[in-house]
Write an enzyme that holds these catalytic residues in place. Structure first.
Site: not given
Length: 290
Positions: A24, A58, A251
């Site tokens: 991720n 992110k 995640d």
């Protein structure tokens, strides 16, 4: 633009599908290089075109306490190292228009996050880099919205666009994967990608010790979603893969274990090869006669 078109055509011609895969978020240079090497080995063995995926920031994390990544400057250096070391194209996401030019100097595919799939200025800025643009369908959007989003890329002078299904909000703290979208997304007239990991997120569905929430997920259903997607004839599979999912900083509940990557992809290839999912079914509605 010429090199982007070549890669775009290569991915479009992939049989039975191409693969966008990686952790991720960039955790470190060492981890990114290790993951890229392992995933490349599997993809090469199975004959799948691979684009390595990882994010440098992110920015849409559920909690302000969550790990976001190394940031754009350091993250792009690491992605450049992945490209040079393993000879792989890379995909990463942008959240603001000003990031696009710098990201476009490294990334082969620029990804538009689902929450931002309608943001015209961001789409146009990404398009003007000339790189391939992968637009995630918003969790709150109908598939038809993506026709307009893809057209914004083309009107900015970039024909290299693909759209990606990543689940639809179902009440609070849950997503559903509607396979009808895989067919409806074809109306955008571009390659269709299925995100088989984020589609199983449970947004803000996990309470944290000490207060706050984070996203949960249903990792055990990833094979179910993936089988459905390839049977429906998607052009590409997007998946997040990790060597230690239980300790992944972001995640973790929806990252697929690296040790099972080859096993799952082998099955998906077998399903895709016996399916006619890429061909429309011709329905004859004339009266049936004995």
């Amino acid at each position: 633009m010429e090199s982007s078109m070549a890669l775009f055509n290569h991915l479009k011609a992939a049989e039975p599908f191409f693969l966008l895969a990686g952790p991720n978020v960039i955790e470190s240079e060492q981890h990114a290089l290790k993951m890229a090497g392992h995933i490349k080995s599997v993809a090469t063995k199975l004959g799948l075109p691979l684009v390595f995926k990882s994010s440098f920031d992110k920015a849409n994390r559920t909690s302000s306490k969550s790990f976001r990544g190394p940031g754009m400057e350091e993250g792009l250096k690491i992605l450049e190292k992945v490209k040079m070391t393993h000879g792989l194209p890379v995909i990463t996401d942008v959240h603001e228009s000003w990031q696009c030019e710098a990201v476009g100097r490294v990334a082969d595919i620029i990804q538009i996050p689902a929450f931002l799939c309608r943001q015209t200025d961001l789409l146009v800025a990404a398009a003007k880099t000339g790189k391939i643009i992968n637009i995630k369908k918003g969790q709150m959007c109908a598939a038809s919205v993506m026709e307009n989003s893809a057209e914004k890329i083309r009107l900015a002078g970039n024909p290299n666009v693909m759209v990606c299904e990543r689940g639809t909000m179902h009440g609070y703290n849950d997503l559903v994967f509607d396979p009808r979208n895989l067919e409806w997304l074809r109306e955008a007239n571009c390659p269709v990608v299925a995100d088989i990991t984020h589609s199983l997120q449970q947004p803000a569905g996990r309470k944290l010790e000490g207060g706050g929430v984070a996203s949960g997920g249903l990792r055990e259903l990833i094979p179910c979603i993936a089988r459905t997607a390839v049977a429906a004839g998607v052009d590409g599979i997007f998946m997040e893969v990790h060597d230690d999912p239980l300790n992944a900083p972001v995640d973790g509940p929806t990252q697929w274990p690296l040790r099972h990557l080859e096993e799952l992809l082998e099955e998906l290839i077998a399903i895709a090869r016996v399916s006619n999912g890429k061909k429309p079914f011709k329905i004859d509605l004339t009266p049936y006669k004995e």
